[in-house]
Design a protein around this motif. Sequence first.
Motif, PDB file in Angstrom:
ATOM      1  N   ARG A   1      -0.300   0.974  -0.228  1.00  0.00           N
ATOM      2  CA  ARG A   1       0.981  -0.321   0.735  1.00  0.00           C
ATOM      3  C   ARG A   1       0.680  -1.548   0.609  1.00  0.00           C
ATOM      4  NH1 ARG A   1       4.478   2.438   5.723  1.00  0.00           N
ATOM      5  NH2 ARG A   1       5.416   3.826   4.160  1.00  0.00           N
TER       6      ARG A   1
ATOM      7  N   PHE B   1       6.263  -2.560  11.070  1.00  0.00           N
ATOM      8  CA  PHE B   1       7.182  -3.589   9.818  1.00  0.00           C
ATOM      9  C   PHE B   1       6.276  -4.934   9.682  1.00  0.00           C
ATOM     10  CE2 PHE B   1      10.363  -4.319  13.081  1.00  0.00           C
ATOM     11  CZ  PHE B   1       9.802  -5.832  12.662  1.00  0.00           C
TER      12      PHE B   1
ATOM     13  N   ASN C   1      11.483  -0.878   2.616  1.00  0.00           N
ATOM     14  CA  ASN C   1      11.606  -2.073   2.495  1.00  0.00           C
ATOM     15  C   ASN C   1      12.819  -1.915   3.390  1.00  0.00           C
ATOM     16  OD1 ASN C   1      13.626  -2.988   0.076  1.00  0.00           O
ATOM     17  ND2 ASN C   1      12.190  -1.886  -0.770  1.00  0.00           N
TER      18      ASN C   1
ATOM     19  N   LEU D   1       6.196   1.433  -0.990  1.00  0.00           N
ATOM     20  CA  LEU D   1       6.396   0.425   0.170  1.00  0.00           C
ATOM     21  C   LEU D   1       8.171   0.182   0.481  1.00  0.00           C
ATOM     22  CD1 LEU D   1       4.692  -1.502   2.032  1.00  0.00           C
ATOM     23  CD2 LEU D   1       4.905  -2.931   0.511  1.00  0.00           C
TER      24      LEU D   1
ATOM     25  N   TYR E   1       4.220 -13.197   1.996  1.00  0.00           N
ATOM     26  CA  TYR E   1       3.108 -12.890   2.642  1.00  0.00           C
ATOM     27  C   TYR E   1       2.403 -13.186   3.382  1.00  0.00           C
ATOM     28  CZ  TYR E   1       3.974  -8.639   1.017  1.00  0.00           C
ATOM     29  OH  TYR E   1       5.387  -6.958  -0.128  1.00  0.00           O
TER      30      TYR E   1
ATOM     31  N   GLU F   1       9.060  -5.089   5.893  1.00  0.00           N
ATOM     32  CA  GLU F   1       8.377  -4.074   4.796  1.00  0.00           C
ATOM     33  C   GLU F   1       7.489  -3.179   5.503  1.00  0.00           C
ATOM     34  OE1 GLU F   1       7.375  -6.065   0.206  1.00  0.00           O
ATOM     35  OE2 GLU F   1       5.961  -5.463   1.614  1.00  0.00           O
TER      36      GLU F   1
ATOM     37  N   ASN G   1      13.215 -10.771   4.608  1.00  0.00           N
ATOM     38  CA  ASN G   1      12.700  -9.466   3.934  1.00  0.00           C
ATOM     39  C   ASN G   1      11.337  -9.095   4.592  1.00  0.00           C
ATOM     40  OD1 ASN G   1      13.940 -10.162   0.775  1.00  0.00           O
ATOM     41  ND2 ASN G   1      13.064 -12.112   1.908  1.00  0.00           N
TER      42      ASN G   1
ATOM     43  N   LEU H   1      12.866   0.700   9.404  1.00  0.00           N
ATOM     44  CA  LEU H   1      10.872   0.594   8.926  1.00  0.00           C
ATOM     45  C   LEU H   1       9.961   1.218   9.428  1.00  0.00           C
ATOM     46  CD1 LEU H   1      11.112  -3.150   6.932  1.00  0.00           C
ATOM     47  CD2 LEU H   1      11.107  -1.005   6.346  1.00  0.00           C
TER      48      LEU H   1
ATOM     49  N   LYS I   1      16.335  -5.833   2.860  1.00  0.00           N
ATOM     50  CA  LYS I   1      16.489  -7.554   2.871  1.00  0.00           C
ATOM     51  C   LYS I   1      17.522  -7.181   3.778  1.00  0.00           C
ATOM     52  CE  LYS I   1      17.012 -10.930  -0.349  1.00  0.00           C
ATOM     53  NZ  LYS I   1      16.130 -11.364  -1.949  1.00  0.00           N
TER      54      LYS I   1
ATOM     55  N   VAL J   1       8.569 -10.705   5.502  1.00  0.00           N
ATOM     56  CA  VAL J   1       7.393 -10.738   3.879  1.00  0.00           C
ATOM     57  C   VAL J   1       7.827 -12.257   3.693  1.00  0.00           C
ATOM     58  CG1 VAL J   1       7.796 -10.532   1.984  1.00  0.00           C
ATOM     59  CG2 VAL J   1       7.678  -8.371   3.449  1.00  0.00           C
TER      60      VAL J   1
ATOM     61  N   THR K   1       8.262  -2.047  -5.477  1.00  0.00           N
ATOM     62  CA  THR K   1       7.861  -1.200  -3.770  1.00  0.00           C
ATOM     63  C   THR K   1       7.605   0.626  -4.008  1.00  0.00           C
ATOM     64  OG1 THR K   1       9.482  -1.342  -2.579  1.00  0.00           O
ATOM     65  CG2 THR K   1       7.326  -2.688  -2.663  1.00  0.00           C
TER      66      THR K   1
END
Length: 260
Positions: free
Chosen positions: A214, A86, A114, A112, A229, A206, A204, A82, A116, A89, A108
């Motif tokens: 974004r 970063f 991401n 954005l 977030y 992003e 997670n 990323l 996982k 999340v 996203t």
Amino acid sequence: MLTADQIAHFEVFGFLLLPEIFTSEEVSLLRREATNVLDEQRGGRPFDGVKSQTVMPFFERRPLIRSLLEDDRIYQTAEDLLGPGFVLVLTEAHLSVGDTQWHGDHRTRGVLPNVKMGIYLDPVTKDTGCLRVIPGSHRSPFFESLGNMKQQYDDPAAMPLGLSGPEVPCVYLESEPGDLIVFLEEIYHSAFGGRAGRPRIALNFEAAPSTDARVEVMKTEYTNTKYMYRPASSLLESDSRRFRDMTMPLHDLGFDTFDV
């Protein structure tokens, strides 16, 4: 640190399976802490196996495993994919029940990046609930061509491509406890055949909120969700620069904190 080939594999196919990333002792710790947190959230009642249980956030609740968030095996992997800046999340712990039908997240896409990361705390195979992915399905127009498969979420018997969910051609990410599965939310993924109450945990991340587009995506999802977030106060107030770096951008956007 990921190799150039691993990064290219992730970008082209949308996933990585990194074997034996965690030791057996670390897996035992993760399993114990996940069990304790999930038990606490049920008030000590036995898990009935009727409906999946999820706890968010997870890692932030326990100091013994919180440190893994800044460990190179997690932190550097996220940064390799990323870039710097970063954000964290969400983290999760689950006891899963039933099948997960095919889906790919459109939220996203194109805006954005991401990542996982999933850790299964029991061995999982094709027939016992491992993650299944369709390689490259995060890319257009492949992603759009699979959209009708989401009908199976409402009706698992639906066959929009002439195939049931378990029959769809895919890669089976069979894994042992200690393996780390890294994938894009956009890639079409599913799981079939697992036992009720199979444990898994996830993290997670992003990319940095470095553009207006974004930030707009983040603000929309923040408004529409309960846990995304929302940085943990324990990370924001930590002496660890890595903890602060992955959470402070969210605080700076005015998002609420989670008091753990």
